[in-house]
Design a protein around this motif. Sequence first.
Motif, PDB file in Angstrom:
ATOM      1  N   ILE A  12     -43.786  48.756   8.671  1.00  0.00           N
ATOM      2  CA  ILE A  12     -42.630  49.626   8.464  1.00  0.00           C
ATOM      3  C   ILE A  12     -41.391  48.749   8.558  1.00  0.00           C
ATOM      4  N   GLY A  13     -40.545  48.863   7.605  1.00  0.00           N
ATOM      5  CA  GLY A  13     -39.329  48.072   7.635  1.00  0.00           C
ATOM      6  C   GLY A  13     -38.169  48.878   7.118  1.00  0.00           C
ATOM      7  N   SER A  14     -36.992  48.385   7.387  1.00  0.00           N
ATOM      8  CA  SER A  14     -35.811  49.045   6.860  1.00  0.00           C
ATOM      9  C   SER A  14     -34.725  48.002   6.639  1.00  0.00           C
ATOM     10  N   MET A  15     -33.927  48.280   5.663  1.00  0.00           N
ATOM     11  CA  MET A  15     -32.794  47.415   5.356  1.00  0.00           C
ATOM     12  C   MET A  15     -31.629  48.311   4.975  1.00  0.00           C
ATOM     13  N   TYR A  16     -30.469  47.810   5.193  1.00  0.00           N
ATOM     14  CA  TYR A  16     -29.267  48.551   4.835  1.00  0.00           C
ATOM     15  C   TYR A  16     -28.453  47.684   3.888  1.00  0.00           C
ATOM     16  N   PHE A  17     -28.055  48.267   2.787  1.00  0.00           N
ATOM     17  CA  PHE A  17     -27.249  47.562   1.801  1.00  0.00           C
ATOM     18  C   PHE A  17     -25.962  48.332   1.599  1.00  0.00           C
ATOM     19  N   ARG A  18     -24.933  47.606   1.245  1.00  0.00           N
ATOM     20  CA  ARG A  18     -23.653  48.256   0.957  1.00  0.00           C
ATOM     21  C   ARG A  18     -22.840  47.329   0.077  1.00  0.00           C
ATOM     22  N   GLU A  45     -33.216  48.917  24.636  1.00  0.00           N
ATOM     23  CA  GLU A  45     -33.019  47.855  25.630  1.00  0.00           C
ATOM     24  C   GLU A  45     -33.083  48.433  27.041  1.00  0.00           C
ATOM     25  N   GLU A  46     -32.455  49.588  27.244  1.00  0.00           N
ATOM     26  CA  GLU A  46     -32.427  50.225  28.566  1.00  0.00           C
ATOM     27  C   GLU A  46     -33.767  50.847  28.932  1.00  0.00           C
ATOM     28  N   ARG A  47     -34.457  51.401  27.941  1.00  0.00           N
ATOM     29  CA  ARG A  47     -35.720  52.096  28.181  1.00  0.00           C
ATOM     30  C   ARG A  47     -36.745  51.650  27.146  1.00  0.00           C
ATOM     31  N   PRO A  48     -37.367  50.483  27.330  1.00  0.00           N
ATOM     32  CA  PRO A  48     -38.314  49.951  26.345  1.00  0.00           C
ATOM     33  C   PRO A  48     -39.460  50.907  26.025  1.00  0.00           C
ATOM     34  N   GLY A  49     -39.820  51.778  26.937  1.00  0.00           N
ATOM     35  CA  GLY A  49     -40.898  52.732  26.697  1.00  0.00           C
ATOM     36  C   GLY A  49     -40.602  53.701  25.571  1.00  0.00           C
ATOM     37  N   LEU A  50     -39.331  53.823  25.199  1.00  0.00           N
ATOM     38  CA  LEU A  50     -38.960  54.710  24.093  1.00  0.00           C
ATOM     39  C   LEU A  50     -39.619  54.295  22.784  1.00  0.00           C
ATOM     40  N   VAL A  51     -39.816  52.997  22.608  1.00  0.00           N
ATOM     41  CA  VAL A  51     -40.417  52.511  21.367  1.00  0.00           C
ATOM     42  C   VAL A  51     -41.809  53.108  21.205  1.00  0.00           C
ATOM     43  N   LYS A  52     -42.632  52.941  22.220  1.00  0.00           N
ATOM     44  CA  LYS A  52     -44.006  53.435  22.133  1.00  0.00           C
ATOM     45  C   LYS A  52     -44.034  54.956  22.080  1.00  0.00           C
ATOM     46  N   LEU A  58     -43.923  59.881  16.188  1.00  0.00           N
ATOM     47  CA  LEU A  58     -43.507  59.927  14.787  1.00  0.00           C
ATOM     48  C   LEU A  58     -44.517  59.300  13.828  1.00  0.00           C
ATOM     49  N   LEU A  59     -45.320  58.390  14.337  1.00  0.00           N
ATOM     50  CA  LEU A  59     -46.316  57.684  13.519  1.00  0.00           C
ATOM     51  C   LEU A  59     -47.674  57.770  14.215  1.00  0.00           C
ATOM     52  N   PRO A  60     -48.245  58.952  14.294  1.00  0.00           N
ATOM     53  CA  PRO A  60     -49.463  59.144  15.089  1.00  0.00           C
ATOM     54  C   PRO A  60     -50.664  58.317  14.637  1.00  0.00           C
ATOM     55  N   GLU A  61     -50.667  57.833  13.407  1.00  0.00           N
ATOM     56  CA  GLU A  61     -51.786  57.026  12.931  1.00  0.00           C
ATOM     57  C   GLU A  61     -51.710  55.579  13.415  1.00  0.00           C
ATOM     58  N   THR A  62     -50.597  55.213  14.039  1.00  0.00           N
ATOM     59  CA  THR A  62     -50.397  53.845  14.506  1.00  0.00           C
ATOM     60  C   THR A  62     -51.186  53.603  15.790  1.00  0.00           C
ATOM     61  N   LYS A  63     -51.858  52.469  15.851  1.00  0.00           N
ATOM     62  CA  LYS A  63     -52.623  52.112  17.048  1.00  0.00           C
ATOM     63  C   LYS A  63     -51.652  51.704  18.151  1.00  0.00           C
ATOM     64  N   PRO A  64     -51.821  52.257  19.353  1.00  0.00           N
ATOM     65  CA  PRO A  64     -50.889  51.955  20.460  1.00  0.00           C
ATOM     66  C   PRO A  64     -50.717  50.463  20.716  1.00  0.00           C
TER      67      PRO A  64
END
Length: 90
Positions: A12-18, A45-52, A58-64
């Motif tokens: 999964i990736g994202s880019m922003y162009f302008r 940064e404050e709560r790294p657990g937010l990523v997982k 949001l991506l339930p098919e992703t392996k933990p």
Amino acid sequence: MISYAKIFPQLIGSMYFRTSDYVQKNAPIVESVMEAILNAHRSIEERPGLVKENALRLLPETKPELVDATAATYKELRIWDINGVQQGPR
């Protein structure tokens, strides 16, 4: 050419162009988007657990275990830099 979707289906990736013209005409919108992105990076940064937590929601098919490894790489490469300075590999 490479098909990342076929070779790396979990990527999964994202880019922003302008354009400069767009920024000049829509500065408040651009500032709001940048502020939201930086706030998200700072929350991670404050709560790294937010990523997982959010990745699994949001991506339930992703392996933990992939979430942890990906998040560690993103942190190492400063992709989620809290000041908006993207470094990436050199």
